[in-house]
Design an enzyme around this catalytic site. Sequence first.
Site, PDB file in Angstrom:
ATOM      1  N   CYS A  57       5.073  -2.261  -2.229  1.00 44.59           N
ATOM      2  CA  CYS A  57       4.266  -1.347  -1.416  1.00 44.59           C
ATOM      3  C   CYS A  57       3.891  -1.931  -0.050  1.00 44.59           C
ATOM      4  CB  CYS A  57       3.043  -0.917  -2.229  1.00 44.59           C
ATOM      5  SG  CYS A  57       2.324   0.625  -1.661  1.00 44.59           S
TER       6      CYS A  57
ATOM      7  N   HIS B 244       3.511   0.322  -8.618  1.00 44.86           N
ATOM      8  CA  HIS B 244       2.358  -0.521  -8.883  1.00 44.86           C
ATOM      9  C   HIS B 244       2.132  -0.587 -10.377  1.00 44.86           C
ATOM     10  CE1 HIS B 244       0.650  -1.482  -5.011  1.00 44.86           C
ATOM     11  NE2 HIS B 244       0.887  -0.258  -4.595  1.00 44.86           N
TER      12      HIS B 244
HETATM   13  N1  GLN Z   1      -1.642   1.039   2.541  1.00 42.27           N
HETATM   14  C1  GLN Z   1      -0.272   1.351   2.196  1.00 42.27           C
HETATM   15  C2  GLN Z   1      -0.032   2.823   1.896  1.00 42.27           C
HETATM   16  O1  GLN Z   1      -0.939   3.547   1.559  1.00 42.27           O
HETATM   17  C3  GLN Z   1       0.143   0.514   1.013  1.00 42.27           C
HETATM   18  C4  GLN Z   1      -0.647   0.844  -0.192  1.00 42.27           C
HETATM   19  C5  GLN Z   1      -0.351  -0.039  -1.324  1.00 42.27           C
HETATM   20  O2  GLN Z   1       0.132  -1.164  -1.192  1.00 42.27           O
HETATM   21  N2  GLN Z   1      -0.654   0.488  -2.476  1.00 42.27           N
HETATM   22  O3  GLN Z   1       1.099   3.286   1.997  1.00 42.27           O
END
Ligand code: GLN
Length: 220
Positions: A93, A192
């Site tokens: 991510c 995730h």
């Molecule tokens: N802030 C980034 C997004 O919203 C990454 C989020 C994350 O790593 N979960 O795309």
Amino acid sequence: MRLRICHLYGNLLNTYGDNGNLLMLQYCAREKGVDFETEIISLDQPFDPNKYDLVFFGGGQDYEQFIVSKDIQAKAAGIKAYIENDGVLLAICGGYQLLGHYYMDASGNKISGISALDHYTLSQDNNRFIGDITIRSEEFNETYEGFENHNGRTFLGENMRPLGKVEKGMGNNGEDKTEGARYKNVFCSYFHGPLLVRNIHLANRIVDMAIAQHNKKLEK
Ligand code: GLN
């Protein structure tokens, strides 16, 4: 054998249980009878491209990503050298976004990446891609299950291939059915929760690649 693992910005980018990927990599290494040591490399610390067999780079909120985006420019040459030298790297991510050219955050700020990989990330208005996701890797003939949660919409450049094709969920951008990225020995994903705990076949593959890289370095 002792694998050297680098957890890039592990004290800042570790959201939604991303650290579980590290635990899973360590578990798989232990099951193979391989010892390991893990080091967090964070703000103001140099990244030595010759030191590690495996690098893990997790995700985070826009706030932490902004801080990291400034610091990581000083590590860009080292990280690029590591990648071009067939170093094994897993990025999730926010980490995935920062390896690309840039990331437009949810407030419209342009956050610079390091262009180690050829992709860029746009934002979307008042929306996030959240939910269960299933992808199919043609490269490895495997299915990966996970959970995605991101505002960013990532688009891959020509030299990049996706980690898998979206069968269920949104993936990189909700448009082209790609999820994550593959380049050399780099794996990127929006999964995730964490990616490797639900996909032990991928965890084992990444550890095997790290072991192979470790041995290759010893032969030199
Ligand atoms: N802030 C980034 C997004 O919203 C990454 C989020 C994350 O790593 N979960 O795309």
